[in-house]
Design a protein around this motif. Structure first.
Motif, PDB file in Angstrom:
ATOM      1  N   MET A 251       0.811  -1.215   0.000  1.00 23.14           N
ATOM      2  CA  MET A 251       0.000   0.000   0.000  1.00 23.14           C
ATOM      3  C   MET A 251       0.845   1.265   0.000  1.00 23.14           C
ATOM      4  SD  MET A 251      -3.321  -1.049   2.317  1.00 23.14           S
ATOM      5  CE  MET A 251      -4.287   0.346   1.738  1.00 23.14           C
ATOM      6  N   ILE A 252       1.909   1.288   0.775  1.00 22.86           N
ATOM      7  CA  ILE A 252       2.727   2.504   0.803  1.00 22.86           C
ATOM      8  C   ILE A 252       3.539   2.637  -0.477  1.00 22.86           C
ATOM      9  CG2 ILE A 252       4.724   1.493   1.995  1.00 22.86           C
ATOM     10  CD1 ILE A 252       3.253   5.057   2.355  1.00 22.86           C
ATOM     11  N   HIS A 253       4.030   1.528  -1.012  1.00 24.23           N
ATOM     12  CA  HIS A 253       4.807   1.631  -2.245  1.00 24.23           C
ATOM     13  C   HIS A 253       3.918   1.947  -3.452  1.00 24.23           C
ATOM     14  CE1 HIS A 253       8.593   0.915  -0.483  1.00 24.23           C
ATOM     15  NE2 HIS A 253       8.383  -0.352  -0.165  1.00 24.23           N
ATOM     16  N   GLY A 254       2.644   1.596  -3.363  1.00 25.25           N
ATOM     17  CA  GLY A 254       1.717   2.026  -4.407  1.00 25.25           C
ATOM     18  C   GLY A 254       1.636   3.544  -4.473  1.00 25.25           C
ATOM     19  N   GLN A 255       1.632   4.186  -3.299  1.00 23.52           N
ATOM     20  CA  GLN A 255       1.633   5.649  -3.252  1.00 23.52           C
ATOM     21  C   GLN A 255       2.981   6.216  -3.674  1.00 23.52           C
ATOM     22  OE1 GLN A 255      -1.278   7.375  -2.622  1.00 23.52           O
ATOM     23  NE2 GLN A 255      -2.106   5.291  -2.645  1.00 23.52           N
ATOM     24  N   ASP A 256       4.066   5.518  -3.323  1.00 26.04           N
ATOM     25  CA  ASP A 256       5.402   5.948  -3.758  1.00 26.04           C
ATOM     26  C   ASP A 256       5.488   6.021  -5.275  1.00 26.04           C
ATOM     27  OD1 ASP A 256       6.414   6.094  -1.174  1.00 26.04           O
ATOM     28  OD2 ASP A 256       7.136   4.027  -1.177  1.00 26.04           O
ATOM     29  N   ILE A 257       4.748   5.157  -5.933  1.00 21.47           N
ATOM     30  CA  ILE A 257       4.736   5.123  -7.395  1.00 21.47           C
ATOM     31  C   ILE A 257       3.768   6.150  -7.969  1.00 21.47           C
ATOM     32  CG2 ILE A 257       4.000   3.708  -9.371  1.00 21.47           C
ATOM     33  CD1 ILE A 257       5.131   1.263  -7.816  1.00 21.47           C
ATOM     34  N   ALA A 258       2.552   6.187  -7.437  1.00 23.45           N
ATOM     35  CA  ALA A 258       1.492   7.010  -8.038  1.00 23.45           C
ATOM     36  C   ALA A 258       1.711   8.508  -7.852  1.00 23.45           C
ATOM     37  CB  ALA A 258       0.138   6.599  -7.458  1.00 23.45           C
ATOM     38  N   ARG A 259       2.113   8.922  -6.659  1.00 21.24           N
ATOM     39  CA  ARG A 259       2.191  10.359  -6.361  1.00 21.24           C
ATOM     40  C   ARG A 259       3.136  11.119  -7.292  1.00 21.24           C
ATOM     41  NH1 ARG A 259      -0.314  12.080  -1.441  1.00 21.24           N
ATOM     42  NH2 ARG A 259      -1.813  10.452  -0.902  1.00 21.24           N
ATOM     43  N   PRO A 260       4.371  10.658  -7.516  1.00 23.59           N
ATOM     44  CA  PRO A 260       5.264  11.430  -8.394  1.00 23.59           C
ATOM     45  C   PRO A 260       4.781  11.494  -9.844  1.00 23.59           C
ATOM     46  CG  PRO A 260       6.505   9.856  -7.070  1.00 23.59           C
ATOM     47  CD  PRO A 260       5.069   9.496  -6.936  1.00 23.59           C
ATOM     48  N   LEU A 261       3.923  10.555 -10.221  1.00 26.85           N
ATOM     49  CA  LEU A 261       3.401  10.540 -11.592  1.00 26.85           C
ATOM     50  C   LEU A 261       2.159  11.411 -11.737  1.00 26.85           C
ATOM     51  CD1 LEU A 261       3.733   6.714 -12.372  1.00 26.85           C
ATOM     52  CD2 LEU A 261       5.299   8.560 -13.024  1.00 26.85           C
ATOM     53  N   GLY A 262       1.688  11.979 -10.624  1.00 27.01           N
ATOM     54  CA  GLY A 262       0.472  12.782 -10.674  1.00 27.01           C
ATOM     55  C   GLY A 262      -0.758  11.942 -10.903  1.00 27.01           C
ATOM     56  N   ARG A 263      -0.656  10.658 -10.572  1.00 25.54           N
ATOM     57  CA  ARG A 263      -1.779   9.740 -10.737  1.00 25.54           C
ATOM     58  C   ARG A 263      -2.386   9.423  -9.375  1.00 25.54           C
ATOM     59  NH1 ARG A 263      -1.493   5.910 -15.529  1.00 25.54           N
ATOM     60  NH2 ARG A 263      -0.051   6.846 -17.037  1.00 25.54           N
ATOM     61  N   ARG A 264      -3.610   8.920  -9.386  1.00 23.78           N
ATOM     62  CA  ARG A 264      -4.309   8.592  -8.145  1.00 23.78           C
ATOM     63  C   ARG A 264      -4.479   7.084  -8.031  1.00 23.78           C
ATOM     64  NH1 ARG A 264      -7.152  11.189  -4.314  1.00 23.78           N
ATOM     65  NH2 ARG A 264      -8.848  10.085  -3.266  1.00 23.78           N
ATOM     66  N   LEU A 265      -4.022   6.544  -6.932  1.00 22.94           N
ATOM     67  CA  LEU A 265      -4.211   5.128  -6.633  1.00 22.94           C
ATOM     68  C   LEU A 265      -5.021   5.061  -5.350  1.00 22.94           C
ATOM     69  CD1 LEU A 265      -3.635   2.156  -7.229  1.00 22.94           C
ATOM     70  CD2 LEU A 265      -1.497   2.381  -5.956  1.00 22.94           C
ATOM     71  N   GLU A 266      -6.250   4.580  -5.469  1.00 23.20           N
ATOM     72  CA  GLU A 266      -7.158   4.559  -4.326  1.00 23.20           C
ATOM     73  C   GLU A 266      -6.614   3.671  -3.214  1.00 23.20           C
ATOM     74  OE1 GLU A 266      -9.784   6.363  -3.837  1.00 23.20           O
ATOM     75  OE2 GLU A 266      -9.778   7.297  -5.819  1.00 23.20           O
ATOM     76  N   MET A 267      -6.833   4.119  -1.970  1.00 24.76           N
ATOM     77  CA  MET A 267      -6.435   3.354  -0.798  1.00 24.76           C
ATOM     78  C   MET A 267      -7.708   3.015  -0.024  1.00 24.76           C
ATOM     79  SD  MET A 267      -3.636   4.339   2.146  1.00 24.76           S
ATOM     80  CE  MET A 267      -2.245   4.269   1.021  1.00 24.76           C
ATOM     81  N   PRO A 268      -8.170   1.770  -0.086  1.00 26.09           N
ATOM     82  CA  PRO A 268      -9.415   1.394   0.592  1.00 26.09           C
ATOM     83  C   PRO A 268      -9.332   1.592   2.096  1.00 26.09           C
ATOM     84  CG  PRO A 268      -8.273  -0.552  -0.236  1.00 26.09           C
ATOM     85  CD  PRO A 268      -7.571   0.634  -0.814  1.00 26.09           C
ATOM     86  N   THR A 269     -10.452   1.955   2.696  1.00 24.69           N
ATOM     87  CA  THR A 269     -10.474   2.413   4.088  1.00 24.69           C
ATOM     88  C   THR A 269     -10.026   1.361   5.100  1.00 24.69           C
ATOM     89  OG1 THR A 269     -12.230   3.989   3.581  1.00 24.69           O
ATOM     90  CG2 THR A 269     -11.917   3.403   5.897  1.00 24.69           C
ATOM     91  N   GLU A 270     -10.654   0.189   5.095  1.00 24.72           N
ATOM     92  CA  GLU A 270     -10.327  -0.809   6.132  1.00 24.72           C
ATOM     93  C   GLU A 270      -8.863  -1.239   6.108  1.00 24.72           C
ATOM     94  OE1 GLU A 270     -13.195  -3.835   7.735  1.00 24.72           O
ATOM     95  OE2 GLU A 270     -14.106  -3.476   5.773  1.00 24.72           O
ATOM     96  N   PRO A 271      -8.329  -1.607   4.941  1.00 26.64           N
ATOM     97  CA  PRO A 271      -6.907  -1.952   4.911  1.00 26.64           C
ATOM     98  C   PRO A 271      -6.008  -0.783   5.314  1.00 26.64           C
ATOM     99  CG  PRO A 271      -7.996  -2.767   2.944  1.00 26.64           C
ATOM    100  CD  PRO A 271      -8.973  -1.873   3.655  1.00 26.64           C
ATOM    101  N   ALA A 272      -6.380   0.436   4.919  1.00 25.49           N
ATOM    102  CA  ALA A 272      -5.563   1.606   5.260  1.00 25.49           C
ATOM    103  C   ALA A 272      -5.516   1.810   6.766  1.00 25.49           C
ATOM    104  CB  ALA A 272      -6.113   2.847   4.574  1.00 25.49           C
ATOM    105  N   ILE A 273      -6.637   1.629   7.437  1.00 25.08           N
ATOM    106  CA  ILE A 273      -6.672   1.768   8.893  1.00 25.08           C
ATOM    107  C   ILE A 273      -5.829   0.690   9.560  1.00 25.08           C
ATOM    108  CG2 ILE A 273      -8.179   1.527  10.913  1.00 25.08           C
ATOM    109  CD1 ILE A 273     -10.347   3.008   9.319  1.00 25.08           C
ATOM    110  N   ALA A 274      -5.939  -0.547   9.061  1.00 30.51           N
ATOM    111  CA  ALA A 274      -5.139  -1.646   9.620  1.00 30.51           C
ATOM    112  C   ALA A 274      -3.652  -1.365   9.460  1.00 30.51           C
ATOM    113  CB  ALA A 274      -5.515  -2.957   8.931  1.00 30.51           C
TER     114      ALA A 274
END
Length: 209
Positions: free
Chosen positions: A116-139
């Motif tokens: 989940m964190i590396h998905g954001q490491d990839i998406a953010r610099p590209l200006g793209r959005r990768l959704e992070m579902p709520t329950e897994p994100a809280i866990a």
């Protein structure tokens, strides 16, 4: 923590990231990720290693890196990126999406943190959005804040985190920080890219660290 549910989340997030990566253009693979010194290609290579690295390979890697865990991790990622194309690595990510094997020393939730964190490491610099579902994100956030491996217990000491997109908060202290779960997770794992979306009296304190 329900281990079966966590494993289901890991599989789902690995497949979601693989689908997201299918759309990347060739130049985007060379873009710098949020992991300092790593390209998008190298982060993907690292993600595919989570269910493949064994104990002896880890021990040898740490010795080769003179005890520096981060250096060892970076070297493994770069070596793998040099061996496999992005297309090959995406295929590997899909093939091992349901794998339960973990890197030495990793707990049940750590592979979920990783993907989940590396998905954001990839998406953010590209200006793209990768959704992070709520329950897994809280866990994942709860785990990161408890674990000593990620350093959040020191980095966010005295700070209360409050999500603006879910009924979740954690921590105690006079300094509150509010923002989306994804940005709170970025900050909890030491990534300054999440700071811009946060508000509250604790933001200045975290920024100064």
């Amino acid at each position: 923590m329900d281990h079966d549910r966590t494993r289901t989340w890991i599989r789902t997030q690995r497949l979601a990231l693989a689908d997201f990566l299918d759309d990347l253009t060739e130049p985007e693979w060379a873009v710098d990720s949020l992991c300092s010194g790593w390209t998008i290609h190298e982060v993907l290579a690292h993600v595919t290693l989570s269910s493949r690295v064994g104990l002896w390979e880890t021990i040898f890697g740490v010795l080769r890196a003179r005890g520096d865990w981060d250096r060892m991790t970076a070297r493994l990622a770069r070596d793998r990126a040099a061996r496999f194309t992005p297309t090959e690595l995406i295929a590997q990510l899909r093939e091992s999406a349901g794998a339960t094997r973990r890197a030495p020393g990793a707990g049940v939730v750590d592979p979920l943190v990783d993907i989940m964190i590396h998905g954001q490491d990839i998406a953010r610099p590209l200006g793209r959005r990768l959704e992070m579902p709520t329950e897994p994100a809280i866990a994942v956030l709860d785990h990161v804040l408890r674990s000593r491996f990620y350093g959040a217990h020191k980095r966010l000491a005295g700070v209360r985190l409050t999500a603006t997109d879910a009924a979740w908060s954690s921590g105690a202290g006079p300094d509150e920080v509010c923002g989306p779960l994804s940005d709170l997770l970025l900050v909890a794992t030491g990534r300054t890219a999440g700071l811009a979306a946060l508000t509250g009296p604790g933001v200045q304190r975290i920024t100064a660290l």
